[in-house]
Write an enzyme that holds these catalytic residues in place. Structure first.
Site, PDB file in Angstrom:
ATOM      1  N   LYS A  83       0.823  -1.219   0.000  1.00  0.00           N
ATOM      2  CA  LYS A  83       0.000   0.000   0.000  1.00  0.00           C
ATOM      3  C   LYS A  83       0.855   1.266   0.000  1.00  0.00           C
ATOM      4  O   LYS A  83       0.606   2.190  -0.766  1.00  0.00           O
ATOM      5  CB  LYS A  83      -0.920   0.047   1.238  1.00  0.00           C
ATOM      6  CG  LYS A  83      -1.922  -1.071   1.333  1.00  0.00           C
ATOM      7  CD  LYS A  83      -2.867  -0.877   2.515  1.00  0.00           C
ATOM      8  CE  LYS A  83      -2.191  -0.915   3.876  1.00  0.00           C
ATOM      9  NZ  LYS A  83      -1.638  -2.208   4.290  1.00  0.00           N
ATOM     10  N   ARG A  90      -9.524   1.021   9.003  1.00  0.00           N
ATOM     11  CA  ARG A  90      -9.085  -0.339   9.329  1.00  0.00           C
ATOM     12  C   ARG A  90     -10.075  -1.071  10.231  1.00  0.00           C
ATOM     13  O   ARG A  90      -9.815  -2.214  10.603  1.00  0.00           O
ATOM     14  CB  ARG A  90      -7.748  -0.248  10.074  1.00  0.00           C
ATOM     15  CG  ARG A  90      -6.573  -0.867   9.348  1.00  0.00           C
ATOM     16  CD  ARG A  90      -5.327  -0.408  10.094  1.00  0.00           C
ATOM     17  NE  ARG A  90      -4.203  -1.239   9.881  1.00  0.00           N
ATOM     18  CZ  ARG A  90      -3.097  -0.843   9.227  1.00  0.00           C
ATOM     19  NH1 ARG A  90      -3.025   0.337   8.677  1.00  0.00           N
ATOM     20  NH2 ARG A  90      -2.075  -1.641   9.141  1.00  0.00           N
ATOM     21  N   ARG A 113      11.497  -6.324   4.746  1.00  0.00           N
ATOM     22  CA  ARG A 113      11.437  -4.882   5.041  1.00  0.00           C
ATOM     23  C   ARG A 113      12.032  -4.589   6.413  1.00  0.00           C
ATOM     24  O   ARG A 113      12.695  -3.578   6.607  1.00  0.00           O
ATOM     25  CB  ARG A 113       9.972  -4.421   4.979  1.00  0.00           C
ATOM     26  CG  ARG A 113       9.786  -2.930   5.180  1.00  0.00           C
ATOM     27  CD  ARG A 113       8.377  -2.497   4.825  1.00  0.00           C
ATOM     28  NE  ARG A 113       7.436  -2.750   5.896  1.00  0.00           N
ATOM     29  CZ  ARG A 113       6.108  -2.533   5.815  1.00  0.00           C
ATOM     30  NH1 ARG A 113       5.586  -2.089   4.700  1.00  0.00           N
ATOM     31  NH2 ARG A 113       5.320  -2.770   6.834  1.00  0.00           N
ATOM     32  N   ARG A 132      11.816  -0.834  11.585  1.00  0.00           N
ATOM     33  CA  ARG A 132      10.513  -0.982  12.250  1.00  0.00           C
ATOM     34  C   ARG A 132      10.513  -2.267  13.057  1.00  0.00           C
ATOM     35  O   ARG A 132      10.629  -3.350  12.502  1.00  0.00           O
ATOM     36  CB  ARG A 132       9.392  -1.027  11.204  1.00  0.00           C
ATOM     37  CG  ARG A 132       8.972   0.334  10.735  1.00  0.00           C
ATOM     38  CD  ARG A 132       7.889   0.233   9.689  1.00  0.00           C
ATOM     39  NE  ARG A 132       6.691  -0.464  10.144  1.00  0.00           N
ATOM     40  CZ  ARG A 132       5.571  -0.531   9.433  1.00  0.00           C
ATOM     41  NH1 ARG A 132       5.519   0.057   8.255  1.00  0.00           N
ATOM     42  NH2 ARG A 132       4.527  -1.181   9.904  1.00  0.00           N
ATOM     43  N   ARG A 162      -0.327  -9.146  13.401  1.00  0.00           N
ATOM     44  CA  ARG A 162      -0.868  -8.086  12.532  1.00  0.00           C
ATOM     45  C   ARG A 162      -1.763  -8.693  11.457  1.00  0.00           C
ATOM     46  O   ARG A 162      -2.809  -8.128  11.117  1.00  0.00           O
ATOM     47  CB  ARG A 162       0.273  -7.285  11.904  1.00  0.00           C
ATOM     48  CG  ARG A 162       0.889  -6.309  12.916  1.00  0.00           C
ATOM     49  CD  ARG A 162       2.270  -5.882  12.511  1.00  0.00           C
ATOM     50  NE  ARG A 162       2.311  -5.151  11.266  1.00  0.00           N
ATOM     51  CZ  ARG A 162       3.408  -4.976  10.546  1.00  0.00           C
ATOM     52  NH1 ARG A 162       4.559  -5.480  10.951  1.00  0.00           N
ATOM     53  NH2 ARG A 162       3.366  -4.283   9.439  1.00  0.00           N
TER      54      ARG A 162
HETATM   55  P1  ADP Z   1       1.226  -2.116   7.686  1.00  0.00           P
HETATM   56  O1  ADP Z   1      -0.007  -1.879   6.870  1.00  0.00           O
HETATM   57  O2  ADP Z   1       2.431  -2.450   6.879  1.00  0.00           O
HETATM   58  O3  ADP Z   1       0.982  -3.069   8.797  1.00  0.00           O
HETATM   59  P2  ADP Z   1       1.159   0.632   8.727  1.00  0.00           P
HETATM   60  O4  ADP Z   1       2.362   1.467   8.605  1.00  0.00           O
HETATM   61  O5  ADP Z   1      -0.028   0.973   7.901  1.00  0.00           O
HETATM   62  O6  ADP Z   1       1.645  -0.843   8.476  1.00  0.00           O
HETATM   63  O7  ADP Z   1       0.671   0.597  10.269  1.00  0.00           O
HETATM   64  C1  ADP Z   1       1.553   0.285  11.320  1.00  0.00           C
HETATM   65  C2  ADP Z   1       0.764   0.136  12.613  1.00  0.00           C
HETATM   66  O8  ADP Z   1       0.138   1.387  12.935  1.00  0.00           O
HETATM   67  C3  ADP Z   1      -0.379  -0.870  12.592  1.00  0.00           C
HETATM   68  O9  ADP Z   1       0.057  -2.195  12.851  1.00  0.00           O
HETATM   69  C4  ADP Z   1      -1.283  -0.326  13.704  1.00  0.00           C
HETATM   70  O10 ADP Z   1      -0.780  -0.650  14.981  1.00  0.00           O
HETATM   71  C5  ADP Z   1      -1.135   1.185  13.547  1.00  0.00           C
HETATM   72  N1  ADP Z   1      -2.189   1.726  12.647  1.00  0.00           N
HETATM   73  C6  ADP Z   1      -2.004   2.239  11.400  1.00  0.00           C
HETATM   74  N2  ADP Z   1      -3.179   2.630  10.865  1.00  0.00           N
HETATM   75  C7  ADP Z   1      -4.141   2.357  11.790  1.00  0.00           C
HETATM   76  C8  ADP Z   1      -5.542   2.500  11.839  1.00  0.00           C
HETATM   77  N3  ADP Z   1      -6.242   3.014  10.805  1.00  0.00           N
HETATM   78  N4  ADP Z   1      -6.198   2.119  12.962  1.00  0.00           N
HETATM   79  C9  ADP Z   1      -5.540   1.605  14.004  1.00  0.00           C
HETATM   80  N5  ADP Z   1      -4.200   1.422  14.033  1.00  0.00           N
HETATM   81  C10 ADP Z   1      -3.499   1.781  12.931  1.00  0.00           C
END
Ligand code: ADP
Length: 191
Positions: A14, A89, A128, A134, A146
């Site tokens: 994404k 989400r 990654r 991270r 996750r």
């Molecule tokens: P990825 O999609 O690769 O898991 P992101 O960078 O989008 O990683 O998100 C990292 C973390 O940030 C998620 O695992 C979650 O803990 C938090 N997070 C991101 N977006 C949201 C959201 N919309 N609602 C709740 N937590 C979120």
């Protein structure tokens, strides 16, 4: 205005694709993950609240996430549109977004969903993790959590937009350029 949701499990690409789409269509890219990482990097009160959830691979509570998203949206209301990456989400976030958009006379144009199998996701995330710094990408049990959270809490978001005939599935396997081409075809079919 074009307002897109880029949807998919962790590691589906994404972030990579959202950056390219934002550039091509002149959209504001909002990644809630990036916003949280910025807040955590600066040890802000919001960052401190989010830290434990993110480290464990759980979602940050909706109340925190929605407020942060709305603040960012409000700074760019004069733009050509938005590409939301990692938001919504949960169904509660979908409903909150509907309300925020309705108040501003805005609407979602489309949700594009990147489809990638689980084995490939785990492989990509561990890869990654070697360079991203991270912590949530470096531990296989956190990655698995996750993906589990994605299945349990996030996958219904697809149905929410599918019921409104706003969803489109895209094959997320292939080169970055191939996948980008598929996304652009989907977006170009809007006009
Ligand atoms: P990825 O999609 O690769 O898991 P992101 O960078 O989008 O990683 O998100 C990292 C973390 O940030 C998620 O695992 C979650 O803990 C938090 N997070 C991101 N977006 C949201 C959201 N919309 N609602 C709740 N937590 C979120």
């Amino acid at each position: 205005m074009i307002n897109l949701i880029l949807f998919g499990p962790p590691g589906s690409g994404k972030g990579t694709q959202a950056k390219k789409l934002a550039e091509k269509y002149k959209l504001i890219h909002i990644s809630t993950g990036d916003l949280f990482r910025y807040e955590m990097g600066n040890d802000t009160p919001l960052g401190l609240k989010a830290k434990e959830f993110i480290a464990a691979g759980n979602l940050v509570p909706d109340s925190i996430t929605v407020g942060m998203l709305e603040n960012k949206l409000n700074k760019h209301l004069d733009s050509a549109g938005f590409i939301l990456d990692g938001f919504p989400r949960t169904i509660a976030q979908c409903e909150a977004l509907d309300k925020i958009f309705a108040d501003k006379n805005m609407s979602i144009s489309k949700l594009v969903a990147l489809e990638v199998g689980e084995e490939e996701l785990i492989k990509r995330l561990l890869e990654r993790g070697k360079t991203s710094g991270r912590k949530d990408d470096s531990d296989e049990s956190i990655i698995e959590n996750r993906i589990k959270v994605y299945h349990e809490e996030t996958s219904p978001v697809f149905n929410y937009y599918d019921n409104q005939k706003l969803s489109h599935k895209i094959n997320g396997i292939g080169s970055i350029e191939d996948i980008f081409g598929r996304l652009c075809d989907s977006i170009d079919s809007l006009s």
